[in-house]
Design a protein around this motif. Structure first.
Motif, PDB file in Angstrom:
ATOM      1  N   PRO A 109       0.746  -0.633   0.006  1.00 54.30           N
ATOM      2  CA  PRO A 109      -0.189   0.131  -0.158  1.00 54.30           C
ATOM      3  C   PRO A 109       0.672   1.337   0.059  1.00 54.30           C
ATOM      4  N   GLY A 110       0.340   2.403  -1.114  1.00 53.85           N
ATOM      5  CA  GLY A 110       1.042   3.341  -0.630  1.00 53.85           C
ATOM      6  C   GLY A 110       2.590   3.349  -1.327  1.00 53.85           C
ATOM      7  N   VAL A 111       3.343   2.085  -2.513  1.00 53.51           N
ATOM      8  CA  VAL A 111       4.279   2.202  -3.213  1.00 53.51           C
ATOM      9  C   VAL A 111       3.603   1.903  -4.363  1.00 53.51           C
ATOM     10  N   ARG A 112       3.993   2.803  -5.115  1.00 51.60           N
ATOM     11  CA  ARG A 112       3.984   2.955  -6.640  1.00 51.60           C
ATOM     12  C   ARG A 112       4.535   1.731  -7.336  1.00 51.60           C
ATOM     13  N   MET A 113       5.963   1.762  -7.129  1.00 50.50           N
ATOM     14  CA  MET A 113       7.116   1.289  -7.534  1.00 50.50           C
ATOM     15  C   MET A 113       8.201   0.362  -6.374  1.00 50.50           C
ATOM     16  N   VAL A 114       8.784  -0.856  -6.217  1.00 50.05           N
ATOM     17  CA  VAL A 114       9.848  -1.230  -5.518  1.00 50.05           C
ATOM     18  C   VAL A 114      10.497  -1.254  -6.462  1.00 50.05           C
ATOM     19  N   TYR A 115      11.154  -0.040  -6.117  1.00 48.45           N
ATOM     20  CA  TYR A 115      12.773   0.414  -6.188  1.00 48.45           C
ATOM     21  C   TYR A 115      14.132  -0.161  -5.543  1.00 48.45           C
ATOM     22  N   ASN A 116      15.223   0.460  -6.013  1.00 47.97           N
ATOM     23  CA  ASN A 116      15.927  -0.708  -4.924  1.00 47.97           C
ATOM     24  C   ASN A 116      16.509   0.026  -3.643  1.00 47.97           C
ATOM     25  N   ASN A 117      15.787   1.176  -3.516  1.00 51.42           N
ATOM     26  CA  ASN A 117      15.970   1.771  -1.920  1.00 51.42           C
ATOM     27  C   ASN A 117      15.305   0.838  -1.060  1.00 51.42           C
ATOM     28  N   PHE A 118      13.574   0.539  -1.781  1.00 51.03           N
ATOM     29  CA  PHE A 118      13.321   0.137  -1.045  1.00 51.03           C
ATOM     30  C   PHE A 118      13.461  -1.734  -0.727  1.00 51.03           C
ATOM     31  N   ALA A 119      14.135  -2.364  -2.030  1.00 50.08           N
ATOM     32  CA  ALA A 119      14.395  -3.854  -1.314  1.00 50.08           C
ATOM     33  C   ALA A 119      15.514  -3.468  -0.389  1.00 50.08           C
ATOM     34  N   LEU A 120      16.275  -2.446  -0.418  1.00 55.63           N
ATOM     35  CA  LEU A 120      17.870  -2.094   0.703  1.00 55.63           C
ATOM     36  C   LEU A 120      17.052  -1.821   2.505  1.00 55.63           C
ATOM     37  N   ARG A 121      16.383  -0.997   2.396  1.00 54.80           N
ATOM     38  CA  ARG A 121      15.633  -1.040   3.202  1.00 54.80           C
ATOM     39  C   ARG A 121      14.689  -2.425   3.850  1.00 54.80           C
ATOM     40  N   ALA A 122      13.748  -3.064   3.329  1.00 52.55           N
ATOM     41  CA  ALA A 122      13.722  -4.566   3.304  1.00 52.55           C
ATOM     42  C   ALA A 122      14.724  -5.526   3.724  1.00 52.55           C
ATOM     43  N   VAL A 123      15.621  -5.978   2.832  1.00 51.23           N
ATOM     44  CA  VAL A 123      16.211  -6.357   3.935  1.00 51.23           C
ATOM     45  C   VAL A 123      17.680  -5.844   4.976  1.00 51.23           C
ATOM     46  N   LEU A 124      17.363  -5.208   5.101  1.00 56.01           N
ATOM     47  CA  LEU A 124      18.138  -4.225   6.427  1.00 56.01           C
ATOM     48  C   LEU A 124      16.872  -4.335   7.387  1.00 56.01           C
ATOM     49  N   ARG A 125      15.910  -3.973   7.379  1.00 57.68           N
ATOM     50  CA  ARG A 125      14.817  -4.689   8.427  1.00 57.68           C
ATOM     51  C   ARG A 125      14.835  -5.308   8.779  1.00 57.68           C
ATOM     52  N   ALA A 126      14.727  -6.770   7.706  1.00 57.47           N
ATOM     53  CA  ALA A 126      14.156  -8.021   7.576  1.00 57.47           C
ATOM     54  C   ALA A 126      15.766  -8.673   8.509  1.00 57.47           C
ATOM     55  N   LEU A 127      17.144  -8.313   8.182  1.00 53.32           N
ATOM     56  CA  LEU A 127      18.594  -8.937   9.367  1.00 53.32           C
ATOM     57  C   LEU A 127      17.478  -8.179  10.577  1.00 53.32           C
TER      58      LEU A 127
END
Length: 146
Positions: A109-127
Motif C-alpha cells: 500500500p502506498g508504494v507505486r514501484m519497488v525500487y532498489n531503495n525499498f529493497a535495501l530498506r526491506a532486507v536491512l529491516r528483515a535482518l
C-alpha cells in the motif's frame, strides 16, 4: 569477475540499519571492516537462509512498522534520501535484483514501484527483525513460523 559499481539513492533509515548489519558481519567473521555492499550481501544471504529454514517473512508487516521498532529515534526523518555506492560482482547485483523483483510482486500500500531503495530498506529491516525475533513486536513478521 569484474566488480561493478551502482549508485543508489537510499532512505536515511538505511544509514542507521547498515551499521547494525556491519556489526553482524564482524560478529559472524564475514569481515572485520565490512563495506556497505558486504552488509547488504550478508543481509540478503541471511534472509534467504532464514526463509528456507523457517518460512516466508511477512514483508507487508515488516515495511509497515515504524522506525522506532528498529531502535531508530522517533524524531529521525528516515525518508530523506542520500546517495550510496554499491560495488559488487554480477552475482551480487543479480541477487539484489532477484530480491527486489520478489518484493515487486507483492502489492505494498502506498508504494507505486519497488525500487532498489525499498529493497535495501526491506532486507536491512528483515535482518534486524531476524536478529531480534524474540521481541513481541515482530510476531506479525514471523507469524508463519513454527
Amino acid at each position: 569477475m569484474a566488480l561493478q559499481k551502482k549508485n543508489v539513492k537510499c532512505a536515511r533509515e538505511v544509514a542507521i540499519l547498515a551499521p547494525y548489519a556491519a556489526k553482524c558481519c564482524v560478529r559472524d567473521d564475514i569481515s572485520n571492516m565490512p563495506s556497505f555492499t558486504a552488509c547488504i550481501e550478508y543481509a540478503l544471504e541471511r534472509v534467504e537462509s532464514f526463509e528456507e529454514e523457517y518460512g516466508k517473512i511477512n514483508f507487508y508487516a515488516l515495511m509497515g512498522m515504524p522506525l522506532a521498532v528498529f531502535d531508530v529515534p522517533a524524531s529521525f526523518d528516515g525518508t530523506t534520501r542520500y546517495e550510496a555506492s554499491l560495488f559488487g560482482s554480477e552475482a551480487f547485483f543479480l541477487k539484489l535484483e532477484t530480491f527486489r523483483a520478489a518484493l515487486a510482486k507483492l502489492d505494498f500500500p502506498g508504494v507505486r514501484m519497488v525500487y532498489n531503495n525499498f529493497a535495501l530498506r526491506a532486507v536491512l529491516r528483515a535482518l534486524y527483525a531476524i536478529e531480534h525475533r524474540e521481541r513481541d513486536c515482530f510476531n506479525g513478521v514471523f507469524n508463519r513460523l513454527s
